[in-house]
Design a protein around this motif. Structure first.
Motif, PDB file in Angstrom:
ATOM      1  N   LYS A  28       0.832  -1.214   0.000  1.00  0.00           N
ATOM      2  CA  LYS A  28       0.000   0.000   0.000  1.00  0.00           C
ATOM      3  C   LYS A  28       0.861   1.256   0.000  1.00  0.00           C
ATOM      4  CE  LYS A  28      -3.825   0.599   1.886  1.00  0.00           C
ATOM      5  NZ  LYS A  28      -5.185   0.709   2.330  1.00  0.00           N
ATOM      6  N   GLU A  32       0.957   4.010  -2.999  1.00  0.00           N
ATOM      7  CA  GLU A  32       0.540   5.382  -2.677  1.00  0.00           C
ATOM      8  C   GLU A  32       1.683   6.364  -2.904  1.00  0.00           C
ATOM      9  OE1 GLU A  32      -1.011   5.085   1.312  1.00  0.00           O
ATOM     10  OE2 GLU A  32      -2.758   3.928   0.625  1.00  0.00           O
ATOM     11  N   GLN A  35       2.211   6.658  -6.673  1.00  0.00           N
ATOM     12  CA  GLN A  35       0.992   6.860  -7.456  1.00  0.00           C
ATOM     13  C   GLN A  35       0.813   5.757  -8.514  1.00  0.00           C
ATOM     14  OE1 GLN A  35       3.274   9.920  -7.734  1.00  0.00           O
ATOM     15  NE2 GLN A  35       2.664  10.181  -5.626  1.00  0.00           N
ATOM     16  N   LYS A  37      -1.202   2.530 -10.137  1.00  0.00           N
ATOM     17  CA  LYS A  37      -2.498   1.863 -10.301  1.00  0.00           C
ATOM     18  C   LYS A  37      -2.220   0.429 -10.746  1.00  0.00           C
ATOM     19  CE  LYS A  37      -3.633   4.653 -13.383  1.00  0.00           C
ATOM     20  NZ  LYS A  37      -3.666   5.745 -14.266  1.00  0.00           N
ATOM     21  N   PRO A  38      -3.152  -0.492 -10.498  1.00  0.00           N
ATOM     22  CA  PRO A  38      -2.911  -1.874 -10.908  1.00  0.00           C
ATOM     23  C   PRO A  38      -2.635  -2.003 -12.408  1.00  0.00           C
ATOM     24  CG  PRO A  38      -5.053  -1.673  -9.826  1.00  0.00           C
ATOM     25  CD  PRO A  38      -4.422  -0.328  -9.821  1.00  0.00           C
ATOM     26  N   THR A  39      -3.256  -1.156 -13.220  1.00  0.00           N
ATOM     27  CA  THR A  39      -3.046  -1.223 -14.666  1.00  0.00           C
ATOM     28  C   THR A  39      -1.658  -0.729 -15.079  1.00  0.00           C
ATOM     29  OG1 THR A  39      -4.164   0.906 -14.883  1.00  0.00           O
ATOM     30  CG2 THR A  39      -5.491  -1.081 -15.275  1.00  0.00           C
ATOM     31  N   LEU A  64      -6.172  -6.054  -1.775  1.00  0.00           N
ATOM     32  CA  LEU A  64      -6.220  -4.606  -1.935  1.00  0.00           C
ATOM     33  C   LEU A  64      -7.557  -4.186  -2.530  1.00  0.00           C
ATOM     34  CD1 LEU A  64      -2.634  -3.925  -3.298  1.00  0.00           C
ATOM     35  CD2 LEU A  64      -3.480  -3.531  -0.976  1.00  0.00           C
ATOM     36  N   ASP A  65      -8.030  -3.024  -2.103  1.00  0.00           N
ATOM     37  CA  ASP A  65      -9.290  -2.491  -2.613  1.00  0.00           C
ATOM     38  C   ASP A  65      -9.123  -2.002  -4.045  1.00  0.00           C
ATOM     39  OD1 ASP A  65     -10.538  -2.913  -0.160  1.00  0.00           O
ATOM     40  OD2 ASP A  65      -9.978  -0.937   0.594  1.00  0.00           O
ATOM     41  N   GLY A  66     -10.174  -2.104  -4.814  1.00  0.00           N
ATOM     42  CA  GLY A  66     -10.165  -1.559  -6.166  1.00  0.00           C
ATOM     43  C   GLY A  66     -10.082  -2.636  -7.228  1.00  0.00           C
ATOM     44  N   ASP A  67     -10.506  -2.248  -8.406  1.00  0.00           N
ATOM     45  CA  ASP A  67     -10.491  -3.167  -9.538  1.00  0.00           C
ATOM     46  C   ASP A  67      -9.081  -3.355 -10.067  1.00  0.00           C
ATOM     47  OD1 ASP A  67     -13.238  -3.422  -9.463  1.00  0.00           O
ATOM     48  OD2 ASP A  67     -13.565  -1.722 -10.806  1.00  0.00           O
ATOM     49  N   TRP A  69      -6.599  -5.550  -9.206  1.00  0.00           N
ATOM     50  CA  TRP A  69      -5.531  -6.203  -8.454  1.00  0.00           C
ATOM     51  C   TRP A  69      -5.493  -7.704  -8.701  1.00  0.00           C
ATOM     52  CZ3 TRP A  69      -1.542  -3.657  -7.098  1.00  0.00           C
ATOM     53  CH2 TRP A  69      -1.674  -2.290  -6.842  1.00  0.00           C
TER      54      TRP A  69
END
Length: 126
Positions: A28, A32, A35, A37-39, A64-67, A69
């Protein structure tokens, strides 16, 4: 351009929950701080020292939260055994697509792993 983002942490015992939690906290901060993103991620290598075999730290990324991962390719492996090296250590090499320069990448080290690269730890916050 692809860049490697390094991270490492340690645990106090060979315990799956502790391994996953410490890895989750580390990842995390890595994403963070940089910056990410998984993509943006090409792949992630996670190595553990031979004294850690209670679980796969890669599970932390799946939590992890979010699309996205669940689509990130992650591989766990054993760290080479060097006499006198840090024990109970989890190391991460995250390969990301980024426009950042090599000097702008922030590597993250937690717990006893700060001993691995004090030169990079001191760079954070400059």
């Amino acid at each position: 351009m692809t860049r490697g983002v390094r991270g490492a942490t340690t645990v106090t015992e060979n315990d799956e929950k502790q391994m996953i939690e410490n890895t989750r906290v580390l990842v995390k901060e890595m994403i963070e701080t940089n910056q990410i993103k998984p993509t943006d991620i090409s792949h992630v290598f996670i190595s553990v020292t031979k004294d850690l075999n209670a679980g796969f730290p890669a599970k932390a990324l799946r939590q992890l939260d979010g699309d996205g991962w669940s689509l990130v390719p992650v591989m766990c492996m054993a760290e080479i055994e060097v006499p006198g090296s840090l024990t109970q250590c989890i190391r991460i090499m995250m390969v990301v697509n980024t426009e950042k320069s090599q000097a702008d990448i922030q590597h993250v080290f937690h717990n006893e792993a700060v001993k691995l690269r004090p030169d990079l730890v001191n760079k954070i916050g400059e």
